[in-house]
Each structure stands twice: as C-alpha cells, then as structure tokens.
Design an enzyme around this catalytic site. Structure first.
Site, PDB file in Angstrom:
ATOM      1  N   LYS A  92       0.801  -1.225   0.000  1.00  0.00           N
ATOM      2  CA  LYS A  92       0.000   0.000   0.000  1.00  0.00           C
ATOM      3  C   LYS A  92       0.836   1.277   0.000  1.00  0.00           C
ATOM      4  CE  LYS A  92      -4.469  -1.470   1.713  1.00  0.00           C
ATOM      5  NZ  LYS A  92      -4.342  -2.954   1.776  1.00  0.00           N
ATOM      6  N   GLU A 114     -10.109   7.409   3.655  1.00  0.00           N
ATOM      7  CA  GLU A 114     -11.010   6.594   4.443  1.00  0.00           C
ATOM      8  C   GLU A 114     -10.333   5.246   4.627  1.00  0.00           C
ATOM      9  OE1 GLU A 114     -11.382   6.643   1.111  1.00  0.00           O
ATOM     10  OE2 GLU A 114     -11.110   4.476   0.960  1.00  0.00           O
ATOM     11  N   SER A 383       1.538  -9.890  -1.093  1.00  0.00           N
ATOM     12  CA  SER A 383       1.179  -8.469  -0.956  1.00  0.00           C
ATOM     13  C   SER A 383       1.469  -7.887   0.422  1.00  0.00           C
ATOM     14  CB  SER A 383      -0.292  -8.275  -1.298  1.00  0.00           C
ATOM     15  OG  SER A 383      -1.108  -9.117  -0.495  1.00  0.00           O
TER      16      SER A 383
END
Ligand SMILES: *Cc1c(COP(=O)(O)O)cnc(C)c1O
Length: 401
Positions: A92, A114, A383
C-alpha cells in the site's frame, strides 16, 4: 493485443468499465487531479523523487525469493515477490507515497483518506508523516472500536482519526464523510484513495504507482530464470497489488495471470467478496465496474477472513481484462486461505497476510487441477505480512493466545 499504455482512454474507460460517476461538485477536483498527474507522469524529476522515497523510505526494490521448500511441497517452482517487506508491511505504501508526493506538487498540505480495517489509513499516515502533511482519516465508528490498535498507531504518526457515526458506521459511511470533507476543502486537500477503484483518474493513477511491482519482478525473474514465468498469482480486493504485478506482463501472452478473490464461506453461500467471479456490471464509488449487488441493484454485504479483500467492487481495469480473457479470475475460501497461511509459515518461516495467503493457496489448486505442470515457474505476489492477522488466525485455528 497490446494492452500496455493503451488504457484507459481519454475519458478514463477500460472498455465499458471506469469513467467518472460523481456529483457535478466533484468534477473540478478530479479534473485538477488528472491534469496534475498527467504533468507529473511526464516529468522525470517527479519519478526520481518518488524512486528515492521508494528506495530509502519504503525499502524498494523488494526481493523476488525462490521459495525452495514450498516449491518442493507443491512440485512447481514458486517465487515470492516480497511486498511484505515494504515499510508498513504491505504494497500500500507504494501508492500512498506517490499520491502524497503528487499532493505536494499540487501545493496541498492536507491528506484525507477513508479506511476500513485501518491498513490504508496507516499507509496514508506514514506517507503523510514522511512528507510533512496533515493527515485526517475517516473511519466507521464500528471499525474504530474493532481496530483500536491501528487507530493508536495512526495517531502516533500524527494523523487525526474521525469516527463516523452515520449509517452502518463502517467503510461506506466513512467514504461519504471523506468526500464531504474533500468538496469543502478542495484548495488545501488531496483525497488519497487506496486502490485502483473510484472515478477517473484514480484507477489509472494508482496502477501507475503500483506498476513498480511488476517492473521489478520482470527484471528479477529474467535474471533468475533467463525468461518469463508461466504464471503470476495475486490476491484481489480492489485490485491494486494484482494489476501492479500483472501490468508489465499484459502483452506477454505466454504468462498466465490469475486474480484470486475471496470466496469467503463459499461462492454459493453469498458470504464472499468475489466481484470478478460473481458480480454484475454496476456503478460503485464513482466508477462502472463489476459489483456485488442484489436483484434490485443494492450493494450486497460481503465477507472475507481477510479484511483487505472484503470489498463489494473491483478495479475497472481488472473487470475489463477478465472480460477480454487476459486475466483469469477465481476465488479461494476462508478455510483454504488459512491452509495457505499455515503452509507458508511451515515451509518458509514467512508469515503472510491473510489476503496474500489466498494467492499462496491458489498455487496448490492450480497444481491439483493440472493447470500447472511439474517444474513450471510461478510468481506469487506476497502483498503483505501477517502480523496484523495473528489473532484472527489463532482464533480460526482454535488456538487461544
Ligand atoms: C489492502 C491489501 C490487499 C487488497 O488490496 P488490493 O488493492 O486488492 O491490492 C491485499 N493484500 C494486503 C496485504 C493488503 O493490505
């Protein structure tokens, strides 16, 4: 063929998917963002600065690791792309650093985002702290209660967390509040989206930032194997880690690309989050894509053991590539993902995120189904790391800690 650098079109479409389905009041913000990103994308100075951050702050390039024991167990040659080693524990940050740097270039000193389980909020707080930005995170009040640990970490990094008490007090309501904030504070504020979803230019921009995963992988696998892999497997929530690793291989037809979604308790139970496998075309969060909806077009509630996969939509580019037959969509249940989680711990001493464990287990399914042959080379996009999931895993495995 020829997918690379052809999509999206001028209006932000990947075939019939994508676009910009937002209230008129948001259009100027999206146009400003699109212009700024177009300009930055052509500027080598922007990429030099981002690459420096990726290298020295995030820890890129991440290794491509030949998982020998797992390979022996499965009978194919498995490489792991170690996004779990990125600072913060997942891919991320590749995107949040990119968008924070772009916000800087646009003269905006405030980032809002958010977050559901908190992972994207954390990655935004990190990028904001690194670049000296004010950060405010909208989070459903129910999620704040469930994720106190992540809320504390965000606050330690200087972010302000707003619990949203409207509606169901979860992600959907947090998105509405964040949008309201953005419209009110356009001059000073960038809305930092966490995956390849939302209105144009987000799906394109986030893909451009995550595409570094595949660029590195291509170089690394060619050095290790002297050629391309037979298959690449990635878990898919919104789809940023999958399109990120797939993109550089889209025009290499001999490489099979598998997007693995959350089958939750089973695709036939309705309790899952597999929008590519079981969704229908609809509009969600500002773009046309495959959406999990009921016969009245209402968004269905979703379920996955992995919080990052628990989303009722998916990036428009993946919806397009699945229709085109270039990407194969499939799904792995909670139970299977747990087996993948245990298997990677046992064989390699690597604790994968429950999201990534879906991709790990899927390799076994491909072997069992005879879709991979002995000795084939497969790359799994790992990931993220699973420290955040230890409690869930222990509970599901019946261990009290
Ligand atoms: C957020 C997250 C995902 C899902 O997001 P995508 O946009 O689909 O990549 C997958 N794995 C991990 C570890 C995550 O944190």
């Amino acid at each position: 063929m020829g997918y690379v650098d052809r999509y999206p079109d001028e209006d932000g479409y990947f075939g019939e998917y994508g676009g910009r389905f937002v209230p008129e009041t948001l259009m100027p913000a999206l146009e400003e963002l699109e212009d700024a990103f177009k300009e930055a994308r052509e500027d080598p100075g922007f990429w030099e600065e981002l690459e420096e951050l990726w290298r020295k702050y995030a820890g890129r390039p991440t290794p491509l690791y030949h998982a020998r024991n797992l390979s022996r167990r499965l009978g194919v040659k498995v490489y792991l792309k170690r996004e779990d080693l990125v600072h913060g524990g997942a891919h991320k940050l590749n995107n949040t650093l990119g968008q924070a740097l772009l916000a800087d270039r646009m003269g905006k000193d405030r980032l809002i985002a958010e977050t559901g389980a908190g992972q994207h909020g954390l990655a935004t707080a990190m990028a904001g702290a690194a670049l000296g930005k004010k950060v405010e995170i909208y989070m459903g009040a129910v999620d704040v209660e469930r994720q106190k640990h992540n809320v504390f970490r965000m606050e330690l990094m200087g972010a302000k967390v707003h619990p949203v008490k409207a509606g169901t007090q979860t992600l959907k309501d947090a998105i509405n509040e964040a949008l309201r904030d953005w419209i009110t504070n356009l001059e000073t504020t960038h809305y930092l989206l966490g995956s390849v979803v939302g209105p144009h230019p987000y799906p394109w921009m986030v893909r451009e930032f995550q595409r570094v995963i595949g660029r590195e992988t291509k170089e690394q696998i060619q050095r290790a194997e002297g050629g391309l892999p037979d298959a690449i497997v990635a878990c898919t929530g919104g789809g940023s880690n999958s399109i990120g690793i797939f993109y550089e291989f889209l025009d290499d037809e001999e490489v099979a690309l598998y997007a693995v979604e959350a089958a939750g308790k089973g695709l036939d139970t309705g309790e899952h989050a597999a929008s590519l496998c079981a969704g229908e075309t609809g509009v969600l969060h500002g773009c046309r894509t495959k959406v999990l909806q009921d016969e009245h077009g209402q968004i269905r509630t979703t379920h996955s053991i992995a919080p990052g996969l628990d989303y009722p939509g998916v990036g428009p580019e993946l919806a397009f590539l699945v229709d085109e037959g270039r990407v194969i969509a499939d799904a792995v249940t909670d139970e299977e993902a747990l087996k993948g989680f245990v298997m990677l711990n046992e064989t390699e001493g690597i604790l994968p995120a429950l999201e990534s464990a879906h991709a790990v287990y899927y390799v076994k399914k491909l072997v069992d189904r005879g879709e991979l042959d002995r000795g084939d080379v497969v790359v799994v996009n790992l990931s993220g790391r699973g420290d955040k999931d230890v409690r869930i895993a222990a509970r599901e495995l019946g261990v009290s800690i």
